[in-house]
Design a protein around this motif. Structure first.
Motif, PDB file in Angstrom:
ATOM      1  N   UNK A   1      -3.029 -43.061  -5.830  1.00  0.00           N
ATOM      2  CA  UNK A   1      -3.748 -42.765  -4.591  1.00  0.00           C
ATOM      3  C   UNK A   1      -2.750 -42.472  -3.472  1.00  0.00           C
ATOM      4  N   UNK A   2      -3.104 -41.551  -2.571  1.00  0.00           N
ATOM      5  CA  UNK A   2      -2.212 -41.217  -1.457  1.00  0.00           C
ATOM      6  C   UNK A   2      -1.922 -42.435  -0.568  1.00  0.00           C
ATOM      7  N   UNK A   3      -0.731 -42.453  -0.033  1.00  0.00           N
ATOM      8  CA  UNK A   3      -0.269 -43.424   0.957  1.00  0.00           C
ATOM      9  C   UNK A   3      -0.042 -44.832   0.409  1.00  0.00           C
ATOM     10  N   UNK A   4      -0.138 -45.020  -0.904  1.00  0.00           N
ATOM     11  CA  UNK A   4       0.134 -46.335  -1.504  1.00  0.00           C
ATOM     12  C   UNK A   4       1.620 -46.419  -1.818  1.00  0.00           C
ATOM     13  N   UNK A   5       2.208 -47.553  -1.457  1.00  0.00           N
ATOM     14  CA  UNK A   5       3.630 -47.781  -1.693  1.00  0.00           C
ATOM     15  C   UNK A   5       3.859 -49.160  -2.283  1.00  0.00           C
TER      16      UNK A   5
ATOM     17  N   UNK B   1      -9.992 -37.912   2.607  1.00  0.00           N
ATOM     18  CA  UNK B   1     -10.671 -36.623   2.476  1.00  0.00           C
ATOM     19  C   UNK B   1      -9.994 -35.753   1.423  1.00  0.00           C
ATOM     20  N   UNK B   2      -8.683 -35.682   1.478  1.00  0.00           N
ATOM     21  CA  UNK B   2      -7.934 -34.884   0.500  1.00  0.00           C
ATOM     22  C   UNK B   2      -8.141 -35.430  -0.911  1.00  0.00           C
ATOM     23  N   UNK B   3      -8.135 -36.739  -1.054  1.00  0.00           N
ATOM     24  CA  UNK B   3      -8.341 -37.351  -2.363  1.00  0.00           C
ATOM     25  C   UNK B   3      -9.735 -37.044  -2.881  1.00  0.00           C
ATOM     26  N   UNK B   4     -10.735 -37.158  -2.023  1.00  0.00           N
ATOM     27  CA  UNK B   4     -12.115 -36.898  -2.420  1.00  0.00           C
ATOM     28  C   UNK B   4     -12.331 -35.454  -2.844  1.00  0.00           C
TER      29      UNK B   4
ATOM     30  N   UNK C   1      -7.483 -38.424   6.663  1.00  0.00           N
ATOM     31  CA  UNK C   1      -6.940 -37.209   6.039  1.00  0.00           C
ATOM     32  C   UNK C   1      -6.651 -37.446   4.562  1.00  0.00           C
ATOM     33  N   UNK C   2      -6.026 -38.553   4.236  1.00  0.00           N
ATOM     34  CA  UNK C   2      -5.699 -38.863   2.846  1.00  0.00           C
ATOM     35  C   UNK C   2      -6.950 -39.091   2.004  1.00  0.00           C
TER      36      UNK C   2
END
Length: 112
Positions: free
Chosen positions: A13-17, A107-110, A104-105
């Motif tokens: 998933x986006x933004x996961x670190x 929405x892009x993921x969806x 934003x992340x």
């Protein structure tokens, strides 16, 4: 499941670190806690679970979900990784990710 299994799910998933929290491996979204491994090495700390939902989870599946006095006043449930399957963990993680990630992340993921 193991924490490495959880990591593999969430890092897609986006933004996961990767990170740490209280000296244990953790996953964060924009520097906020998504989840972490509890000090016992077998439990996942899952924030974002309201106390009424936590009560239902613990009552319906006490071998999987629990909490300690330390977490009594927080919206957190603990999950025993050794008893868990991906289907137990992913929905709770994804909901917390959606709450922490940027619009934003999400929405892009969806959109795929």
């Amino acid at each position: 499941m193991t924490f490495d299994d959880v990591r593999a799910v969430a890092l897609a998933w986006p933004e996961v670190e990767d990170g740490t929290s209280y000296g244990t491996p953790a996953l964060k979204v924009r520097k906020k806690l998504l989840t972490r491994l509890k000090e016992d090495g077998d439990s996942l700390v899952l924030p974002g679970v309201a106390q009424d939902e936590r009560a239902m989870l613990v009552k319906s599946r006490p071998k999987l979900f629990y909490f300690t006095d330390h977490y009594r006043d927080y919206p957190i449930v603990l999950l025993r990784l050794s008893k868990a399957e991906r289907a137990d963990v992913e929905p709770l993680l994804r909901r917390q990710w959606r709450a922490l990630a940027s619009r934003k992340a999400v929405t892009a993921f969806d959109r795929g």
